[in-house]
Design an enzyme around this catalytic site. Sequence first.
Site, PDB file in Angstrom:
ATOM      1  N   ASP A  69       4.194   0.755  -7.043  1.00 12.05           N
ATOM      2  CA  ASP A  69       3.623   0.488  -8.350  1.00 12.05           C
ATOM      3  C   ASP A  69       4.432  -0.659  -8.919  1.00 12.05           C
ATOM      4  O   ASP A  69       5.670  -0.587  -8.966  1.00 12.05           O
ATOM      5  CB  ASP A  69       3.682   1.708  -9.277  1.00 12.05           C
ATOM      6  N   LYS A 179       8.078 -16.056  -0.017  1.00 11.88           N
ATOM      7  CA  LYS A 179       7.861 -14.956  -0.950  1.00 11.88           C
ATOM      8  C   LYS A 179       8.422 -13.653  -0.404  1.00 11.88           C
ATOM      9  O   LYS A 179       9.130 -12.925  -1.109  1.00 11.88           O
ATOM     10  CB  LYS A 179       6.374 -14.801  -1.253  1.00 11.88           C
TER      11      LYS A 179
END
Length: 199
Positions: A69, A179
Amino acid sequence: MTVKVVLATHNAHKVAEFQQIVARTRPDLEVVGYDGPEPVEDGVTFAENALIKARAAAAHTGLAALADDSGICVDVLGGSPGVFSAYWAGQKKDAAANLALLLDQLRDVADPHRTAHFTSTIALVTPDGHESVVSGEWPGRLAHSASGAGGFGYDPIFIPAGQPAGQERTVGELTADEKQAQSHRARAFAALVPLLAGL
């Protein structure tokens, strides 16, 4: 021997990103997507929502389940959108609308006050009920306009901290490898690796 774990998301971007992150440090883990019912994410923290998703996926598949999350937290907005990042512009989870709304809200905010961070909280739930939660943060600031076609969500407006002056790029302008080497999910997963030893 390969160990299969399910990632509790229907988001193909997130599955691909996790697969790339896991391949860097735990190539023996096979991360598969989740095709079961989506639970109601009624938690008010990243940890609560991650656990809700991981528990549902573990119960549905019988596999160890990971759930992430995550969201963007803007300091001048008191940490918002935070857990509501995916729904910032409404229940449709429209990433472009979310990004446009956030930029509009910060339209007149100067660079020194545009600090923010991405947060990722990962829950691990095993079929026998063992639960672990870890988190990672990626500090930076928000650009005034979107730039770059890479990544997803708020990536095109997030400028990670620590880049050389005059050479700063948004996450949307980074390569996938760049990333995955430094993202909030990569940082959270690094904290999770020792807890995966028993799988």
